[in-house]
Design an enzyme around this catalytic site. Structure first.
Site, PDB file in Angstrom:
ATOM      1  N   MET A 199      -1.539   7.051   0.532  1.00 44.04           N
ATOM      2  CA  MET A 199      -0.545   7.972   1.073  1.00 44.04           C
ATOM      3  C   MET A 199       0.891   7.514   0.831  1.00 44.04           C
ATOM      4  SD  MET A 199      -2.162  10.535   2.356  1.00 44.04           S
ATOM      5  CE  MET A 199      -0.880  11.285   3.357  1.00 44.04           C
TER       6      MET A 199
ATOM      7  N   CYS B 143       0.062   3.440  -2.655  1.00 50.23           N
ATOM      8  CA  CYS B 143      -1.277   3.260  -2.103  1.00 50.23           C
ATOM      9  C   CYS B 143      -1.881   4.657  -2.058  1.00 50.23           C
ATOM     10  CB  CYS B 143      -1.241   2.555  -0.738  1.00 50.23           C
ATOM     11  SG  CYS B 143      -0.036   3.211   0.442  1.00 50.23           S
TER      12      CYS B 143
ATOM     13  N   SER C  58       1.793   3.045   4.305  1.00 48.56           N
ATOM     14  CA  SER C  58       1.506   1.802   5.014  1.00 48.56           C
ATOM     15  C   SER C  58       1.469   0.584   4.093  1.00 48.56           C
ATOM     16  CB  SER C  58       0.180   1.934   5.783  1.00 48.56           C
ATOM     17  OG  SER C  58      -0.086   0.782   6.546  1.00 48.56           O
ATOM     18  N   ARG C  59       0.444   0.498   3.243  1.00 51.23           N
ATOM     19  CA  ARG C  59       0.308  -0.693   2.394  1.00 51.23           C
ATOM     20  C   ARG C  59       1.473  -0.858   1.429  1.00 51.23           C
ATOM     21  NH1 ARG C  59      -5.945   0.628   0.940  1.00 51.23           N
ATOM     22  NH2 ARG C  59      -5.131   2.726   1.357  1.00 51.23           N
TER      23      ARG C  59
END
Length: 210
Positions: A141, A139, A144-145
């Site tokens: 960074m 994603c 998270s996703r």
């Protein structure tokens, strides 16, 4: 399954024991968050291998095609496809390579329903590894996703609990899915535990002497 378990599973902050014969308890969302802050973690880097053939990375990793070639990446899953706070690559970006691309328009917001992509993302990863090939899940960074989709894959395809999946990946990459994504992973954990309990009950019923 008892009505108590069903009622508890609707509360994202409550721990749930699905199988009464098992020691495993699905933690509440706040307890899952604490896993990311307990014990030593790894330093953030652009890309890390977190499972054989699976890499989690960031935007920089996805944009550097020579670097992908050096890693032996054959498949790219972009969990941040779209225009806003996302990574603008797409299948055309990799058209001069042999990379197979799959994009998901997911927002890194607690209210976003990323669980709708758990199965298609897991299928893409599964097909990539069955060759066997290497897949980059990224994603912006890579925290998270993309991490959420890899955790869901490990839970669905390798029968890891949400706790074991988190512990495995966080020892190899600095990840931090948002609060809403953890809720959805917790719900997935309960669903998978319920399915296994149902299968176990059916198997035990078939084994009973008539």
């Amino acid at each position: 399954m008892s009505s108590v378990v069903k009622s508890k599973s609707k509360n994202p902050y409550a721990a749930v024991r699905v199988d009464p014969d098992s020691d495993y308890i699905t933690p509440g969302t706040l307890d899952l968050e604490q896993l990311f802050w307990s014990g030593p973690g790894v330093q953030y880097t652009h890309v890390n291998q977190v499972w054989p053939g699976i890499y989690i990375g960031d935007e920089k990793t996805a944009l550097e095609r020579p670097g992908l070639r050096d890693l032996g990446i054959t498949h790219v899953l972009n969990a941040a496809e779209g225009k806003w706070n996302n990574v603008l690559t797409g299948a055309d970006y990799y058209s001069d390579t042999n990379i197979q691309y799959y994009g998901i328009e997911a927002d890194d917001k607690p209210t976003f329903n990323i669980s709708q992509f758990f199965h298609p993302a897991a299928q893409f990863i599964h097909e990539a590894l069955s060759q066997p090939h290497n897949v980059l899940v990224h994603c912006v960074m890579g925290r998270s996703r993309s991490a959420t989709l890899v955790l869901a894959y490990l839970m669905m395809e390798h029968s890891l609990s949400v706790v074991d999946a988190i512990e495995h990946v966080r020892q190899r990459r600095c990840i931090l899915p948002n609060h809403g994504f953890l809720k959805q992973l917790r719900a997935l954990d309960i669903t998978l535990q319920e399915a296994r309990l149902k299968q176990k009950t059916q198997t035990q019923g078939q084994e009973k002497p008539r």
